[in-house]
Design an enzyme around this catalytic site. Structure first.
Site, PDB file in Angstrom:
ATOM      1  N   GLU A 155      -4.466   3.651   6.430  1.00  0.00           N
ATOM      2  CA  GLU A 155      -4.245   3.461   4.994  1.00  0.00           C
ATOM      3  C   GLU A 155      -4.881   4.621   4.211  1.00  0.00           C
ATOM      4  OE1 GLU A 155      -5.161  -0.509   3.334  1.00  0.00           O
ATOM      5  OE2 GLU A 155      -6.098   0.520   1.643  1.00  0.00           O
TER       6      GLU A 155
ATOM      7  N   SER B 193     -10.607  -0.682   3.740  1.00  0.00           N
ATOM      8  CA  SER B 193      -9.734  -0.835   4.916  1.00  0.00           C
ATOM      9  C   SER B 193      -9.239   0.527   5.370  1.00  0.00           C
ATOM     10  CB  SER B 193      -8.513  -1.684   4.574  1.00  0.00           C
ATOM     11  OG  SER B 193      -8.943  -2.915   4.062  1.00  0.00           O
TER      12      SER B 193
ATOM     13  N   ARG C  33       0.834  -1.214   0.000  1.00  0.00           N
ATOM     14  CA  ARG C  33       0.000   0.000   0.000  1.00  0.00           C
ATOM     15  C   ARG C  33       0.867   1.261   0.000  1.00  0.00           C
ATOM     16  NH1 ARG C  33      -2.004  -3.510  -1.318  1.00  0.00           N
ATOM     17  NH2 ARG C  33      -3.779  -4.689  -0.563  1.00  0.00           N
TER      18      ARG C  33
HETATM   19  C1  LIG Z   1     -15.449  -0.601  -0.331  1.00  0.00           C
HETATM   20  C2  LIG Z   1     -13.980  -0.347  -0.613  1.00  0.00           C
HETATM   21  C3  LIG Z   1     -13.117  -1.411  -0.815  1.00  0.00           C
HETATM   22  C4  LIG Z   1     -11.760  -1.207  -1.080  1.00  0.00           C
HETATM   23  N1  LIG Z   1     -10.949  -2.288  -1.278  1.00  0.00           N
HETATM   24  C5  LIG Z   1      -9.640  -2.117  -1.569  1.00  0.00           C
HETATM   25  C6  LIG Z   1      -8.797  -3.249  -1.819  1.00  0.00           C
HETATM   26  O1  LIG Z   1      -9.226  -4.402  -1.807  1.00  0.00           O
HETATM   27  N2  LIG Z   1      -7.492  -3.018  -2.073  1.00  0.00           N
HETATM   28  C7  LIG Z   1      -6.969  -1.742  -2.130  1.00  0.00           C
HETATM   29  O2  LIG Z   1      -5.766  -1.620  -2.381  1.00  0.00           O
HETATM   30  N3  LIG Z   1      -7.745  -0.662  -1.910  1.00  0.00           N
HETATM   31  C8  LIG Z   1      -9.055  -0.807  -1.638  1.00  0.00           C
HETATM   32  N4  LIG Z   1      -9.864   0.282  -1.399  1.00  0.00           N
HETATM   33  C9  LIG Z   1      -9.269   1.630  -1.447  1.00  0.00           C
HETATM   34  C10 LIG Z   1      -9.449   2.351  -2.819  1.00  0.00           C
HETATM   35  O3  LIG Z   1     -10.390   1.701  -3.605  1.00  0.00           O
HETATM   36  C11 LIG Z   1      -8.136   2.422  -3.582  1.00  0.00           C
HETATM   37  O4  LIG Z   1      -7.147   3.062  -2.814  1.00  0.00           O
HETATM   38  C12 LIG Z   1      -8.279   3.177  -4.908  1.00  0.00           C
HETATM   39  O5  LIG Z   1      -7.124   3.033  -5.690  1.00  0.00           O
HETATM   40  C13 LIG Z   1      -8.572   4.658  -4.726  1.00  0.00           C
HETATM   41  O6  LIG Z   1      -8.883   5.198  -5.989  1.00  0.00           O
HETATM   42  P1  LIG Z   1      -9.595   6.582  -6.113  1.00  0.00           P
HETATM   43  O7  LIG Z   1      -9.611   6.949  -7.565  1.00  0.00           O
HETATM   44  O8  LIG Z   1     -10.905   6.554  -5.440  1.00  0.00           O
HETATM   45  O9  LIG Z   1      -8.572   7.522  -5.343  1.00  0.00           O
HETATM   46  P2  LIG Z   1      -8.897   8.826  -4.500  1.00  0.00           P
HETATM   47  O10 LIG Z   1      -9.520   8.442  -3.216  1.00  0.00           O
HETATM   48  O11 LIG Z   1      -9.611   9.823  -5.331  1.00  0.00           O
HETATM   49  O12 LIG Z   1      -7.430   9.347  -4.230  1.00  0.00           O
HETATM   50  C14 LIG Z   1      -6.548   8.639  -3.386  1.00  0.00           C
HETATM   51  C15 LIG Z   1      -5.227   9.418  -3.292  1.00  0.00           C
HETATM   52  O13 LIG Z   1      -4.579   9.432  -4.561  1.00  0.00           O
HETATM   53  C16 LIG Z   1      -4.454  10.759  -5.062  1.00  0.00           C
HETATM   54  N5  LIG Z   1      -4.757  10.679  -6.491  1.00  0.00           N
HETATM   55  C17 LIG Z   1      -5.872  10.144  -7.056  1.00  0.00           C
HETATM   56  N6  LIG Z   1      -5.759  10.147  -8.391  1.00  0.00           N
HETATM   57  C18 LIG Z   1      -4.563  10.708  -8.689  1.00  0.00           C
HETATM   58  C19 LIG Z   1      -3.870  10.996  -9.915  1.00  0.00           C
HETATM   59  N7  LIG Z   1      -4.390  10.704 -11.101  1.00  0.00           N
HETATM   60  N8  LIG Z   1      -2.654  11.590  -9.825  1.00  0.00           N
HETATM   61  C20 LIG Z   1      -2.115  11.888  -8.626  1.00  0.00           C
HETATM   62  N9  LIG Z   1      -2.711  11.648  -7.445  1.00  0.00           N
HETATM   63  C21 LIG Z   1      -3.923  11.050  -7.480  1.00  0.00           C
HETATM   64  C22 LIG Z   1      -5.427  11.595  -4.267  1.00  0.00           C
HETATM   65  O14 LIG Z   1      -5.029  12.950  -4.179  1.00  0.00           O
HETATM   66  C23 LIG Z   1      -5.417  10.884  -2.930  1.00  0.00           C
HETATM   67  O15 LIG Z   1      -4.293  11.286  -2.177  1.00  0.00           O
HETATM   68  C24 LIG Z   1     -11.237   0.111  -1.145  1.00  0.00           C
HETATM   69  C25 LIG Z   1     -12.113   1.206  -0.966  1.00  0.00           C
HETATM   70  C26 LIG Z   1     -13.469   0.980  -0.709  1.00  0.00           C
HETATM   71  C27 LIG Z   1     -14.398   2.164  -0.555  1.00  0.00           C
END
Ligand SMILES: Cc1cc2nc3c(=O)[nH]c(=O)nc-3n(C[C@H](O)[C@H](O)[C@H](O)COP(=O)(O)OP(=O)(O)OC[C@H]3O[C@@H](n4cnc5c(N)ncnc54)[C@H](O)[C@@H]3O)c2cc1C
Length: 333
Positions: free
Chosen positions: A329, A233, A159
């Site tokens: 996380e 998580s 992570r």
């Molecule tokens: C129900 C649920 C289940 C999940 N299960 C998992 C799992 O099994 N495994 C896992 O690893 N994660 C899991 N996650 C966490 C999440 O899905 C991941 O971390 C995912 O990659 C976040 O993507 P996002 O586009 O929503 O990021 P965001 O929440 O929008 O951003 C996350 C971070 O990345 C930055 N960011 C986003 N996009 C960019 C970009 N293009 N360039 C630079 N910075 C950027 C943001 O500023 C922020 O700091 C889960 C979340 C939920 C709600």
């Protein structure tokens, strides 16, 4: 550009926070123009599924909507795909399955965007994106230049990546390249995938079967953010020195662990939180999910600070009980 936007619907925790300025971009050029003359704080958002907003954002929020999936290279065994950072991760997984590309079916149903996937090297059911990662392109905010990052340059860990540390806030990820297999490669050994397949009478699964099994398991265990605000998580599974682990085992003989190296083991944070009595606990409008102690939830109307305070209480309590410091996380803003 929009002004004074409530970000409630832009993160999966569903907490209110005001963004002073808000815009979307769907090309590198748009991202460059929006950031060129910006001298305020900047927040890049994908699907908002890994952030907790604890205060109004007094700056510019940019939502990434760069789309597109294209084949860059293909031979008999591998395909390399270039994917726009604003593509939804799960849609991308489904696209690969439909086209017969193997490698990410175990990561079905992870919410969020492709662009955020390298940020914390997302993973599930024994696979992480570092396993299929080729390179990425990112816009340097200060110069407007596009840089390419190899797997080594991303410094992926559990992570973790360089974008959460040394390069935090310096780049906007615009495209991610993945190498996937054209040769059937199925991995069902992790978690309950095999049991789920057997339950459905499947002994020779396709990647679609594995994806469906992962979707079924995840849907039964994790709350859907559309129904109950959460970010998956909330804490990482801590890596613990073997000495401390053995000490904990003297009192809690059933403490689970996964080997890391000869000096340390990984202990499931969910077990620690549950054993400290937090599972299902509700405090005001937020709480610890009833089925999964690793997930903090917003029952409706919680503020980001309510959830942050709850996480702090959990961290302190787990430390008192086990001597282990849990690390969040989720990105706290
Ligand atoms: C129900 C649920 C289940 C999940 N299960 C998992 C799992 O099994 N495994 C896992 O690893 N994660 C899991 N996650 C966490 C999440 O899905 C991941 O971390 C995912 O990659 C976040 O993507 P996002 O586009 O929503 O990021 P965001 O929440 O929008 O951003 C996350 C971070 O990345 C930055 N960011 C986003 N996009 C960019 C970009 N293009 N360039 C630079 N910075 C950027 C943001 O500023 C922020 O700091 C889960 C979340 C939920 C709600």
């Amino acid at each position: 550009m929009e002004y004074n936007i409530d970000l409630k619907n832009f993160t999966t925790f569903g907490v209110s926070a005001n963004a002073k300025k808000f815009a979307t971009f769907s090309t590198e050029e748009e991202a460059r123009n929006l950031t060129k003359n910006n001298n305020e704080a900047l927040l890049i958002l994908g699907g908002g599924s890994n952030v907790l907003l604890t205060q109004d954002f007094n700056g510019l929020v940019l939502k990434n909507e760069i789309k597109g999936i294209s084949i860059i290279e293909k031979n008999n065994v591998t395909v390399v795909l270039k994917v726009g950072a604003g593509e939804e991760w799960h849609n991308f997984v489904l696209h690969t399955i439909e086209n017969g590309y193997f490698g990410i079916e175990n990561m079905s149903l992870i919410p969020g965007s492709v662009g955020a996937s390298p940020m914390q090297n997302i993973g599930a059911y024994g696979v992480e994106i570092k396993d299929v990662f080729e390179k990425l392109e990112a816009l340097e905010i200060e110069t407007g230049e596009i840089h390419t990052f190899t797997k080594e340059a991303c410094a992926f860990g559990y992570r973790e990546s360089v974008f959460k540390h040394a390069l935090k806030g310096k780049f906007i990820i615009t495209h991610v390249y993945f190498h996937l297999s054209l040769v059937e490669k199925i991995s069902t050994k992790y978690g309950a995938i095999e049991q789920e397949l057997l339950k459905n009478g499947i002994s020779n699964p396709t990647s679609k079967d594995v994806s469906n099994a992962v979707i079924a398991i995840r849907s039964s265990k994790l709350p859907n953010p559309k129904d109950l605000g959460n970010a998956g998580s909330f804490f990482k599974n801590p890596v613990v020195p073997i000495k401390l682990y053995n000490k904990i085992r003297e009192t809690f003989s059933n403490v689970p662990s996964y080997p890391i190296d000869e000096n340390s083991v990984k202990v499931p944070a969910g077990w620690l939180i549950e054993s400290a009595g937090w599972k299902g606990k509700k405090i005001g409008a937020c709480g610890v999910h009833v089925n999964q102690a690793l997930v903090l939830v917003n029952y409706g109307g919680a503020t980001g600070n309510d959830i942050l305070n709850l996480s702090t209480e959990i961290i302190e309590n787990v430390y008192q009980k086990f001597g282990i410091v849990l690390e969040r996380e989720v990105n706290i803003l």
